[in-house]
Write an enzyme that holds these catalytic residues in place. Structure first.
Site, short mmCIF file in Angstrom:
data_model
loop_
_atom_site.label_atom_id
_atom_site.label_comp_id
_atom_site.label_asym_id
_atom_site.label_seq_id
_atom_site.Cartn_x
_atom_site.Cartn_y
_atom_site.Cartn_z
N ASP A 248 -45.18 5.51 -44.27
CA ASP A 248 -44.51 5.99 -43.06
C ASP A 248 -45.52 6.55 -42.07
OD1 ASP A 248 -45.10 8.04 -44.89
OD2 ASP A 248 -43.30 9.20 -44.42
N ARG A 249 -46.56 7.21 -42.56
CA ARG A 249 -47.59 7.76 -41.66
C ARG A 249 -48.41 6.63 -41.04
NH1 ARG A 249 -50.27 12.94 -44.56
NH2 ARG A 249 -50.25 13.75 -42.41
N THR B 147 -38.10 14.59 -45.75
CA THR B 147 -38.08 15.41 -46.96
C THR B 147 -39.22 16.43 -46.91
OG1 THR B 147 -37.19 13.54 -48.19
CG2 THR B 147 -38.11 15.36 -49.47
#
Length: 264
Positions: A110-111, A133
């Protein structure tokens, strides 16, 4: 149209892009065990229910930080899409970005997607605050270099920990309190979690800016499911794009070479 899947620890965000436009998006729970067959049925039904013809999907782009979900989801997409391309974004993907950290292969997918989206869309130094999260702060230069960042406990994680790790504090819904000083236990908890998280975001962004290695101050953009909730509470969040990670996956699909496509 392409399907994009961002598998987070709590939720999986799905979207369909038609060109550069996000035509539809959905969130499903990640921690529900699913086989590849179940994923295939679920994805097709979600598309059909939203008026998207599954046969019009020409490929898929996936980022996952949950290994147990990655395999069945990729298998489902490969089986469903047949010979159409399925892209899995990770630290080895040959994208026009640089992971300038000590262990680049451990950087979350995701990063990586956030780094690609920020560098391709904004062309300036950027801090991406991703409220999932965990709350992550991705530090990205204008020429697409991920120089590191910060990982902090997420808002829902803090809320859950208070009820699980204490004897008498109740489980509490995440809702914005009207006042900082709460008069009921639930209001106390909400105030501590929400305003505490907002001030932590602002404080960490200021500390990151103080260490920024380049003269120009980076822009700050929020993303993730709670980003719109926190925008009015955080002075440092200049703008919000809840689906920046999905846009990064859409860009990755267009940029990756055929040799990096997962095929059956």
């Amino acid at each position: 149209m392409i399907l994009v899947c961002d598998v987070g620890n709590s939720e999986t965000t799905l979207g369909v892009y038609e060109g550069d436009a996000l035509r539809a998006h959905w969130r499903i729970m990640t921690d529900v065990p699913r086989t590849a067959d179940e994923f295939g049925l679920l994805l097709r039904q979600i598309l059909i229910d939203d008026g998207v013809n599954p046969t019009h999907i020409t490929g898929a782009s996936i980022a996952s930080v949950v290994p147990g979900v990655t395999a069945p989801l990729v298998t489902a997409c490969r089986a469903w899409l047949h010979d159409k391309p399925v892209v899995l974004v990770d630290g080895s993907s040959r994208l026009p970005i640089t992971l300038d950290v000590e262990e680049p292969l451990t950087v979350g997918a995701d990063r990586i997607a956030n780094t690609l989206a920020a560098s391709q869309l904004f062309h300036r130094d950027t801090i991406v605050v991703d409220l999932g999260t965990a709350t992550t702060f991705d530090c990205i230069t204008g020429d697409g270099v991920f120089i590191g960042g910060v990982i902090a406990p997420g808002v829902l994680m803090m809320l859950d920990a208070l009820s699980r790790r204490t004897a008498k504090l109740p489980a509490t819904e995440l809702a914005l309190p009207k006042h900082v000083i709460g008069r009921r236990t639930e209001e106390n908890i909400r105030s501590g979690v929400i305003y505490g998280a907002a001030d932590a975001i602002d404080g960490l962004v200021r500390r990151i800016k103080n260490e920024w290695p380049r003269p120009a101050a980076p822009m700050v953009i929020g993303t993730g499911g709670l980003s719109e909730t926190f925008q009015p509470l955080c002075r440092e969040l200049e703008q919000v794009d809840p689906y920046l990670t999905l846009r990064g996956l859409q860009l990755a699909f267009a940029l990756l070479s055929p040799s990096e496509v997962v095929r059956s």
